[in-house]
Write a protein that holds these residues in place. Structure first.
Motif, PDB file in Angstrom:
ATOM      1  N   ARG A  67       9.502   6.839  43.454  1.00 30.87           N
ATOM      2  CA  ARG A  67      10.250   5.901  42.415  1.00 30.87           C
ATOM      3  C   ARG A  67       9.481   5.497  41.290  1.00 30.87           C
ATOM      4  O   ARG A  67       9.873   5.474  40.112  1.00 30.87           O
ATOM      5  N   ILE A  68       8.388   4.860  41.843  1.00 31.01           N
ATOM      6  CA  ILE A  68       7.490   4.249  40.703  1.00 31.01           C
ATOM      7  C   ILE A  68       6.894   5.141  39.856  1.00 31.01           C
ATOM      8  O   ILE A  68       6.752   4.531  38.728  1.00 31.01           O
ATOM      9  N   ALA A  69       6.761   6.437  40.014  1.00 33.44           N
ATOM     10  CA  ALA A  69       6.450   7.454  39.007  1.00 33.44           C
ATOM     11  C   ALA A  69       7.647   7.513  37.966  1.00 33.44           C
ATOM     12  O   ALA A  69       7.135   7.734  36.703  1.00 33.44           O
ATOM     13  N   GLY A  70       8.799   7.101  38.406  1.00 30.88           N
ATOM     14  CA  GLY A  70       9.914   7.224  37.222  1.00 30.88           C
ATOM     15  C   GLY A  70       9.809   5.964  36.364  1.00 30.88           C
ATOM     16  O   GLY A  70       9.972   5.935  35.260  1.00 30.88           O
ATOM     17  N   HIS A  71       9.352   4.574  36.999  1.00 28.86           N
ATOM     18  CA  HIS A  71       9.236   3.518  36.359  1.00 28.86           C
ATOM     19  C   HIS A  71       8.040   3.573  35.204  1.00 28.86           C
ATOM     20  O   HIS A  71       8.081   3.236  34.044  1.00 28.86           O
ATOM     21  N   LYS A  72       7.031   4.248  35.681  1.00 27.81           N
ATOM     22  CA  LYS A  72       5.803   4.390  35.045  1.00 27.81           C
ATOM     23  C   LYS A  72       6.218   5.375  33.479  1.00 27.81           C
ATOM     24  O   LYS A  72       5.882   4.858  32.422  1.00 27.81           O
ATOM     25  N   GLU A  73       7.101   6.312  34.116  1.00 32.98           N
ATOM     26  CA  GLU A  73       7.359   7.142  32.792  1.00 32.98           C
ATOM     27  C   GLU A  73       8.324   6.672  32.032  1.00 32.98           C
ATOM     28  O   GLU A  73       8.528   6.674  30.746  1.00 32.98           O
ATOM     29  N   GLY A  74       9.195   5.695  32.670  1.00 29.44           N
ATOM     30  CA  GLY A  74      10.234   4.876  31.650  1.00 29.44           C
ATOM     31  C   GLY A  74       9.709   3.919  30.882  1.00 29.44           C
ATOM     32  O   GLY A  74      10.028   3.701  29.668  1.00 29.44           O
ATOM     33  N   MET A  75       8.301   3.314  31.158  1.00 25.09           N
ATOM     34  CA  MET A  75       7.657   2.421  30.415  1.00 25.09           C
ATOM     35  C   MET A  75       6.963   3.142  29.181  1.00 25.09           C
ATOM     36  O   MET A  75       6.952   2.930  28.017  1.00 25.09           O
ATOM     37  N   SER A  76       6.798   4.610  29.310  1.00 24.66           N
ATOM     38  CA  SER A  76       6.197   5.163  28.139  1.00 24.66           C
ATOM     39  C   SER A  76       7.338   5.340  27.252  1.00 24.66           C
ATOM     40  O   SER A  76       7.069   5.464  25.941  1.00 24.66           O
ATOM     41  N   VAL A  77       8.632   5.675  27.675  1.00 22.89           N
ATOM     42  CA  VAL A  77       9.909   5.584  26.767  1.00 22.89           C
ATOM     43  C   VAL A  77      10.103   4.360  26.277  1.00 22.89           C
ATOM     44  O   VAL A  77      10.364   4.526  24.994  1.00 22.89           O
ATOM     45  N   VAL A  78       9.861   3.259  26.819  1.00 19.99           N
ATOM     46  CA  VAL A  78      10.092   2.144  26.134  1.00 19.99           C
ATOM     47  C   VAL A  78       9.062   1.817  24.740  1.00 19.99           C
ATOM     48  O   VAL A  78       9.531   1.525  23.888  1.00 19.99           O
ATOM     49  N   LYS A  79       7.681   2.314  24.735  1.00 20.29           N
ATOM     50  CA  LYS A  79       7.184   2.303  23.606  1.00 20.29           C
ATOM     51  C   LYS A  79       7.560   3.254  22.688  1.00 20.29           C
ATOM     52  O   LYS A  79       7.596   2.932  21.539  1.00 20.29           O
ATOM     53  N   LYS A  80       7.933   4.379  23.100  1.00 20.71           N
ATOM     54  CA  LYS A  80       8.542   5.238  22.011  1.00 20.71           C
ATOM     55  C   LYS A  80       9.663   4.718  21.240  1.00 20.71           C
ATOM     56  O   LYS A  80       9.815   4.923  20.112  1.00 20.71           O
ATOM     57  N   ILE A  81      10.610   4.038  22.053  1.00 18.48           N
ATOM     58  CA  ILE A  81      11.859   3.561  21.472  1.00 18.48           C
ATOM     59  C   ILE A  81      11.565   2.224  20.482  1.00 18.48           C
ATOM     60  O   ILE A  81      12.269   2.166  19.447  1.00 18.48           O
ATOM     61  N   VAL A  82      10.914   1.633  21.264  1.00 16.94           N
ATOM     62  CA  VAL A  82      10.447   0.533  20.392  1.00 16.94           C
ATOM     63  C   VAL A  82       9.736   0.819  18.883  1.00 16.94           C
ATOM     64  O   VAL A  82      10.066   0.052  18.007  1.00 16.94           O
TER      65      VAL A  82
END
Ligand code: V07
Length: 255
Positions: A48-63
């Motif tokens: 699951r933590i791999a999903g959170h890590k990938e999710g964090m990259s998406v935060v950067k992109k959307i910001v």
């Protein structure tokens, strides 16, 4: 006032050719429930933590994209009061993400004139997490571009009970009477008191619930749901949400 090119929201822009997004009517406040990180990882046989890590990259992109489009406030549900019930290793990992995120991305946030804020009780987060967030909030406090508002240890019912307690204390002290309590006063005791209400709520990964997020503040907001898991969410999905929002407004918004 200096023009903050290339991130200025004042430059006159035309309509997006492929979608028809109207850059002159971007919603001011967009809130997002970034759901589906665990399921994204599970589908790939990853922890699951791999999903959170990938999710964090998406935060950067959307910001980046929200700031380019001229969104004024982006509120992201990063950690709920219920998330403490998750396995300890997962909570520990999640609490490192703000440190990781800001360690690599704070210079760009500053460059982009983004102001970092939080809602929720951050005093219950680990010291290293609080320190990284406090540093980012301080270093961006005079920025007047996008407000990047992270909901951390946030729960809407807790927030409202907290507001009621503060108001009740004022009644007890005699500084106000019960008749003075209004919607505006209640709003002023919420974590979001200085922010506009969200125009648009986005939730990813097919769930169509509020999950204790901004219950009071979302009273008049448009809701937009997608089956896409947060780690697969990108700029085109964000623009589609904004486009659909604009078209709902055009149809039902009156004159
Ligand atoms: C978290 C990544 C996104 C998907 C949803 C859950 C996991 C960014 C932050 C963050 C928070 C505060 C801050 C800077 C960055 C974050 C948590 C989880 C707890 F000042 N992503 N992200 N925080 N996820």
């Amino acid at each position: 006032m200096p023009i903050k090119f290339p991130f200025s929201k004042n430059k006159k822009q035309t309509i997006n050719r492929t979608l028809g997004l109207d850059y002159d009517h971007i919603p001011k406040h967009v809130a997002i429930i970034m759901d589906g990180n665990g399921r994204w990882a599970k589908n790939r046989g990853m922890p699951r933590i791999a999903g959170h890590k990938e999710g964090m990259s998406v935060v950067k992109k959307i910001v980046r994209h929200a700031s380019d489009l001229g969104v004024e406030i982006l509120t992201l549900y990063a950690f709920s009061t219920e998330n403490w019930k998750r396995p300890k290793n997962e909570v520990d990992f999640l609490m490192k993400l703000p440190v990781d995120f800001l360690g690599t991305y704070l210079p760009e946030l500053i460059e982009r004139n983004v102001q970092v804020q939080t809602i929720g009780d951050v005093t219950l987060l680990p010291a290293h997490t609080q320190k990284a967030i406090k540093d980012a909030v301080e270093k961006t406090s005079t920025n007047d571009g996008l407000i990047l508002n992270f909901a951390l240890n946030y729960g809407s019912r807790y927030e409202m009970v907290h507001a009621v307690k503060e108001i009740a204390e004022n009644v007890e002290k005699g500084t106000i009477s019960a008749e003075d309590v209004t919607e505006e006063m209640f709003t002023s005791h919420l974590y979001t008191s200085k922010l506009l209400e969200p125009d648009l709520l986005i939730r990813t990964s097919g769930e169509q619930r509020l999950s204790n997020f901004l219950l009071w503040q979302l009273a008049y907001s448009e809701f937009w749901f997608t089956e896409v898991f947060w780690p697969d969410f990108d700029e085109s999905h964000f623009e589609k949400a904004l486009y659909d929002y604009q078209n709902r407004k055009r149809r039902y918004g009156g004159i």
